[in-house]
Design an enzyme around this catalytic site. Structure first.
Site, PDB file in Angstrom:
ATOM      1  NE  ARG A  41      -3.809  -2.317   0.476  1.00  0.00           N
ATOM      2  CZ  ARG A  41      -3.641  -3.566   0.009  1.00  0.00           C
ATOM      3  NH1 ARG A  41      -2.604  -3.880  -0.744  1.00  0.00           N
ATOM      4  NH2 ARG A  41      -4.525  -4.496   0.286  1.00  0.00           N
ATOM      5  CB  SER A 117      -8.365  -1.138   4.538  1.00  0.00           C
ATOM      6  OG  SER A 117      -8.982  -2.206   3.861  1.00  0.00           O
ATOM      7  CD  GLU A 213      -4.957   0.463   2.787  1.00  0.00           C
ATOM      8  OE1 GLU A 213      -4.888  -0.628   3.368  1.00  0.00           O
ATOM      9  OE2 GLU A 213      -5.684   0.666   1.798  1.00  0.00           O
TER      10      GLU A 213
HETATM   11  C1  LIG Z   1     -15.023   0.859  -0.023  1.00  0.00           C
HETATM   12  C2  LIG Z   1     -13.542   0.978  -0.306  1.00  0.00           C
HETATM   13  C3  LIG Z   1     -12.774  -0.170  -0.406  1.00  0.00           C
HETATM   14  C4  LIG Z   1     -11.389  -0.091  -0.643  1.00  0.00           C
HETATM   15  N1  LIG Z   1     -10.672  -1.239  -0.745  1.00  0.00           N
HETATM   16  C5  LIG Z   1      -9.357  -1.182  -1.029  1.00  0.00           C
HETATM   17  C6  LIG Z   1      -8.583  -2.372  -1.205  1.00  0.00           C
HETATM   18  O1  LIG Z   1      -9.091  -3.483  -1.100  1.00  0.00           O
HETATM   19  N2  LIG Z   1      -7.273  -2.254  -1.496  1.00  0.00           N
HETATM   20  C7  LIG Z   1      -6.677  -1.051  -1.624  1.00  0.00           C
HETATM   21  O2  LIG Z   1      -5.478  -1.023  -1.903  1.00  0.00           O
HETATM   22  N3  LIG Z   1      -7.362   0.094  -1.436  1.00  0.00           N
HETATM   23  C8  LIG Z   1      -8.684   0.054  -1.143  1.00  0.00           C
HETATM   24  N4  LIG Z   1      -9.392   1.206  -0.971  1.00  0.00           N
HETATM   25  C9  LIG Z   1      -8.677   2.488  -0.985  1.00  0.00           C
HETATM   26  C10 LIG Z   1      -8.550   2.907  -2.456  1.00  0.00           C
HETATM   27  O3  LIG Z   1      -7.413   2.309  -3.011  1.00  0.00           O
HETATM   28  C11 LIG Z   1      -8.346   4.347  -2.523  1.00  0.00           C
HETATM   29  O4  LIG Z   1      -9.515   4.954  -2.013  1.00  0.00           O
HETATM   30  C12 LIG Z   1      -8.190   4.713  -3.980  1.00  0.00           C
HETATM   31  O5  LIG Z   1      -7.065   4.046  -4.502  1.00  0.00           O
HETATM   32  C13 LIG Z   1      -7.961   6.115  -4.124  1.00  0.00           C
HETATM   33  O6  LIG Z   1      -7.948   6.375  -5.514  1.00  0.00           O
HETATM   34  P1  LIG Z   1      -8.700   7.580  -6.122  1.00  0.00           P
HETATM   35  O7  LIG Z   1      -8.394   7.577  -7.557  1.00  0.00           O
HETATM   36  O8  LIG Z   1     -10.113   7.613  -5.648  1.00  0.00           O
HETATM   37  O9  LIG Z   1      -7.840   8.736  -5.467  1.00  0.00           O
HETATM   38  P2  LIG Z   1      -8.254   9.959  -4.600  1.00  0.00           P
HETATM   39  O10 LIG Z   1      -8.986   9.549  -3.375  1.00  0.00           O
HETATM   40  O11 LIG Z   1      -8.816  10.972  -5.526  1.00  0.00           O
HETATM   41  O12 LIG Z   1      -6.786  10.390  -4.190  1.00  0.00           O
HETATM   42  C14 LIG Z   1      -5.990   9.634  -3.301  1.00  0.00           C
HETATM   43  C15 LIG Z   1      -4.653  10.350  -3.210  1.00  0.00           C
HETATM   44  O13 LIG Z   1      -4.008  10.237  -4.473  1.00  0.00           O
HETATM   45  C16 LIG Z   1      -3.673  11.535  -4.965  1.00  0.00           C
HETATM   46  N5  LIG Z   1      -3.915  11.466  -6.412  1.00  0.00           N
HETATM   47  C17 LIG Z   1      -5.109  11.221  -7.045  1.00  0.00           C
HETATM   48  N6  LIG Z   1      -4.938  11.228  -8.383  1.00  0.00           N
HETATM   49  C18 LIG Z   1      -3.616  11.457  -8.595  1.00  0.00           C
HETATM   50  C19 LIG Z   1      -2.810  11.579  -9.763  1.00  0.00           C
HETATM   51  N7  LIG Z   1      -3.308  11.459 -10.991  1.00  0.00           N
HETATM   52  N8  LIG Z   1      -1.462  11.824  -9.593  1.00  0.00           N
HETATM   53  C20 LIG Z   1      -0.937  11.945  -8.355  1.00  0.00           C
HETATM   54  N9  LIG Z   1      -1.647  11.847  -7.220  1.00  0.00           N
HETATM   55  C21 LIG Z   1      -2.952  11.601  -7.336  1.00  0.00           C
HETATM   56  C22 LIG Z   1      -4.612  12.500  -4.273  1.00  0.00           C
HETATM   57  O14 LIG Z   1      -4.045  13.771  -4.185  1.00  0.00           O
HETATM   58  C23 LIG Z   1      -4.732  11.860  -2.906  1.00  0.00           C
HETATM   59  O15 LIG Z   1      -3.638  12.210  -2.074  1.00  0.00           O
HETATM   60  C24 LIG Z   1     -10.768   1.172  -0.763  1.00  0.00           C
HETATM   61  C25 LIG Z   1     -11.539   2.336  -0.680  1.00  0.00           C
HETATM   62  C26 LIG Z   1     -12.915   2.241  -0.450  1.00  0.00           C
HETATM   63  C27 LIG Z   1     -13.721   3.504  -0.355  1.00  0.00           C
END
Ligand SMILES: Cc1cc2nc3c(=O)[nH]c(=O)nc-3n(C[C@H](O)[C@H](O)[C@H](O)COP(=O)(O)OP(=O)(O)OC[C@H]3O[C@@H](n4cnc5c(N)ncnc54)[C@H](O)[C@@H]3O)c2cc1C
Length: 217
Positions: A41, A117, A213
């Site tokens: 992670r 998580s 995480e």
């Molecule tokens: C119900 C649920 C289940 C989940 N289960 C898992 C799981 O099983 N395994 C796991 O690993 N994760 C899990 N997650 C967490 C998930 O990985 C993160 O919420 C997700 O990866 C975030 O991605 P996002 O694109 O929504 O990013 P955002 O939430 O938009 O951003 C997350 C971070 O990344 C940065 N960011 C976003 N886009 C970019 C970009 N293009 N370049 C640089 N930085 C950027 C943002 O500034 C922020 O700091 C879960 C989340 C939820 C809500």
């Protein structure tokens, strides 16, 4: 940026390279697998280069011949319930099993605020795991290399009595103790206070430190 993963598979296993733009200079850069410093992670974008790059594209390398990862108990049970055996295993079957498990356990952020998580699964020395196992025979553990064992943080939190706990609008999800939830108007401070209480009680009960995480802003 967090090297997403679940059920023993992580993004880095299919990652080839990415391109990103440096926020300060606008300069474009290609990152190889090694440049990304992936961990559990984790990546360089969550650590040393936090906030410094915007990722604009990612290239994945997928195998034309699938390798199935089914060692997680929940996947095996669900596949068995679906009537799928090793002989008729397909990518679609695994996908369906994963979707089924997640829908049944994880809260939908559109309905209850959550970030998935909240804590990472801690990796502890095998000696410590073996000792804990004598006190808690059902403690699950997965080999994590180098005499380390990965322990599900959700199990530790549940055993510490937090599953389904609620204080005001901040709570620990009733179906998956690893997920902290906001039932409405809990503040960030309230969620963080709950997270600290959970961490402390797991430390006191098991002597295991669990760390977030989530990316705390
Ligand atoms: C119900 C649920 C289940 C989940 N289960 C898992 C799981 O099983 N395994 C796991 O690993 N994760 C899990 N997650 C967490 C998930 O990985 C993160 O919420 C997700 O990866 C975030 O991605 P996002 O694109 O929504 O990013 P955002 O939430 O938009 O951003 C997350 C971070 O990344 C940065 N960011 C976003 N886009 C970019 C970009 N293009 N370049 C640089 N930085 C950027 C943002 O500034 C922020 O700091 C879960 C989340 C939820 C809500």
């Amino acid at each position: 940026m967090q090297n997403i993963g679940a059920y023993g598979v992580e993004l880095e296993q299919v990652f080839e390279s990415l391109t990103a733009v440096q926020v300060g200079t606008g300069e474009k850069r290609t990152f190889t697998h090694a440049d990304c410093a992936f961990g559990y992670r984790e990546s360089v974008f969550k650590r040393d280069l936090k906030g410094q790059y915007i990722i604009t594209s990612v290239t994945f390398r997928l195998d034309k011949h699938p390798t199935f990862h089914t060692r997680y108990g929940a996947i095996q049970e669900t596949l068995a319930n679906m009537g799928v055996s090793e002989d008729n295993l397909t990518i679609k079957a695994i996908s369906d099993a994963v979707i089924h498990i997640r829908r049944s356990k994880l809260p939908d952020p559109a309905q209850i605020g959550n970030a998935g998580s909240f804590f990472k699964n801690p990796e502890i020395p095998k000696d410590q795991f073996d000792l804990l196992k004598t006190h808690y025979p059902t403690l699950p553990g997965y080999p994590a290399g180098d005499e380390q064992v990965k322990v599900p943080a959700g199990w530790l939190i549940e055993q510490a009595g937090w599953k389904g706990y609620r204080s005001g609008d901040a709570g620990v999800h009733a179906k998956q103790a690893l997920v902290l939830v906001n039932y409405g108007s809990a503040t960030g401070d309230e969620i963080m206070a709950l997270a600290k209480q959970v961490q402390q009680s797991v430390q006191e009960k098991f002597g295991v430190s669990i760390s977030p995480e989530v990316n705390i802003v």
